[in-house]
Design a protein around this motif. Structure first.
Motif, mmCIF file in Angstrom:
data_model
loop_
_atom_site.group_PDB
_atom_site.id
_atom_site.type_symbol
_atom_site.label_atom_id
_atom_site.label_comp_id
_atom_site.label_asym_id
_atom_site.label_seq_id
_atom_site.Cartn_x
_atom_site.Cartn_y
_atom_site.Cartn_z
ATOM 1 N N CYS A 76 16.130 -5.047 5.684
ATOM 2 C CA CYS A 76 15.178 -3.813 6.269
ATOM 3 C C CYS A 76 14.922 -3.024 5.005
ATOM 4 O O CYS A 76 13.917 -2.131 5.261
ATOM 5 C CB CYS A 76 15.886 -3.163 7.354
ATOM 6 S SG CYS A 76 16.028 -3.817 8.667
ATOM 7 N N GLY A 77 15.506 -2.922 4.068
ATOM 8 C CA GLY A 77 15.365 -2.061 2.834
ATOM 9 C C GLY A 77 16.207 -0.665 3.116
ATOM 10 O O GLY A 77 17.033 -0.796 4.178
ATOM 11 N N VAL A 78 16.335 -0.145 1.877
ATOM 12 C CA VAL A 78 17.391 0.815 1.820
ATOM 13 C C VAL A 78 17.295 2.053 3.014
ATOM 14 O O VAL A 78 18.252 2.184 3.922
ATOM 15 C CB VAL A 78 17.309 1.666 0.798
ATOM 16 C CG1 VAL A 78 18.216 2.875 0.598
ATOM 17 C CG2 VAL A 78 17.635 0.930 -0.519
ATOM 18 N N GLY A 79 16.043 2.816 3.200
ATOM 19 C CA GLY A 79 15.885 3.820 4.261
ATOM 20 C C GLY A 79 16.013 3.126 5.594
ATOM 21 O O GLY A 79 17.239 3.884 6.416
ATOM 22 N N PRO A 80 15.423 2.444 5.875
ATOM 23 C CA PRO A 80 15.063 2.090 7.430
ATOM 24 C C PRO A 80 16.708 0.979 7.719
ATOM 25 O O PRO A 80 17.330 1.071 8.840
ATOM 26 C CB PRO A 80 14.052 0.927 7.530
ATOM 27 C CG PRO A 80 13.243 1.469 6.384
ATOM 28 C CD PRO A 80 13.786 1.860 5.375
ATOM 29 N N GLY A 81 17.137 0.440 6.519
ATOM 30 C CA GLY A 81 18.267 -0.080 6.822
ATOM 31 C C GLY A 81 19.549 0.529 7.191
ATOM 32 O O GLY A 81 20.505 0.462 7.877
ATOM 33 N N LEU A 82 19.451 1.927 6.482
ATOM 34 C CA LEU A 82 20.738 2.735 6.772
ATOM 35 C C LEU A 82 20.541 3.395 8.254
ATOM 36 O O LEU A 82 21.431 3.348 9.074
ATOM 37 C CB LEU A 82 20.423 4.116 5.964
ATOM 38 C CG LEU A 82 21.394 5.177 6.205
ATOM 39 C CD1 LEU A 82 22.971 4.773 6.075
ATOM 40 C CD2 LEU A 82 21.260 6.421 5.149
ATOM 41 N N GLY A 83 19.339 3.581 8.610
ATOM 42 C CA GLY A 83 19.311 3.872 10.301
ATOM 43 C C GLY A 83 19.618 2.931 11.061
ATOM 44 O O GLY A 83 20.263 3.083 12.161
ATOM 45 N N MET A 84 19.180 1.583 10.711
ATOM 46 C CA MET A 84 19.612 0.277 11.544
ATOM 47 C C MET A 84 21.178 0.339 11.533
ATOM 48 O O MET A 84 21.777 -0.178 12.633
ATOM 49 C CB MET A 84 18.838 -0.701 10.864
ATOM 50 C CG MET A 84 19.110 -1.959 11.483
ATOM 51 S SD MET A 84 20.865 -2.905 11.355
ATOM 52 C CE MET A 84 20.886 -2.722 9.558
ATOM 53 N N ALA A 85 21.782 0.461 10.410
ATOM 54 C CA ALA A 85 23.384 0.417 10.360
ATOM 55 C C ALA A 85 23.969 1.212 11.275
ATOM 56 O O ALA A 85 24.914 0.815 12.011
ATOM 57 C CB ALA A 85 23.821 0.315 9.010
#
Length: 212
Positions: A76-85
């Protein structure tokens, strides 16, 4: 400077550097669909593993969940990946107890029992309470330990009769019947909301990437 080349009819032939290279189409949909579908299913499975009575299985669920979140983060990438995690981890914290409540209510076997004795244990939130419960409707009079999270409250005294709900598969911790009420509506709504947030981060992260 490269001299122009001509064919047999005198028409200029484009040089290799002048040949148009068609752009590569971004193939992100297979990865997007896979991430959207597999991530919540895998996290749900890990949350179910965490409900097991054994510590090793719980640790296995935690390790697998970490791997799933890291992989989805990278997709997902860094920014959206953080929200997803973050939302995915919160989803696990709620969907595990929800499945536990549902399973023990649906397949749990209710036994007549008696409180044999009580005790206390130390926790970071203060002293907790434990009860040793002995079944009275089985030939072996098996005993089980329950704590204040599974129904052992201050009102229970040794010698008091109770009803103990036991998972016949041995996967879930036994509970006193007062703690077996199915899945609470607020828990269902919370799981659905966190799932929607997690999927939104996944879609946003995947669709903003040029290709996977």
């Amino acid at each position: 400077m490269t001299a122009p080349m001509y064919d047999a009819y005198g028409t200029a032939v484009p040089t290799p550097t002048e040949t148009a290279v068609p752009p590569r189409r971004a193939r992100r949909w297979p990865g997007t669909v896979g991430t959207v579908v597999v991530t919540p299913l895998a996290l749900t499975g890990c949350a179910w593993l965490a409900q097991h009575q054994g510590t090793l299985v719980m640790l296995l669920g935690a390790v697998l969940a970490l791997l799933v979140l890291v992989l989805a983060w990278s997709m997902c990438g860094v920014g959206p990946g953080l929200g997803m995690a973050v939302s995915g981890f919160a989803f696990m914290l709620f969907v595990g107890p929800a499945m536990n409540d549902y399973a023990i209510d649906q397949r749990g076997v209710r036994h007549a029992a008696v409180i044999a004795d009580t005790g206390t244990y130390y926790s970071k939130h203060g002293d907790g309470r434990t009860c040793r419960v002995v079944l009275t409707d089985t030939p072996k009079h098996s005993s089980y330990e329950v704590d204040d999270t599974t129904g052992c409250d201050d009102d229970l005294k040794p010698g008091r009769r109770a009803t103990l709900v036991v998972d016949p598969e041995g996967w879930l911790d036994p509970r006193l019947s007062g703690e077996v009420n199915g899945v609470a509506p607020w828990l269902i709504r919370t799981c659905a909301g966190l799932l929607a947030v997690m999927e939104a981060f996944v879609l946003y992260g995947r669709l903003r990437r040029p290709r996977s």
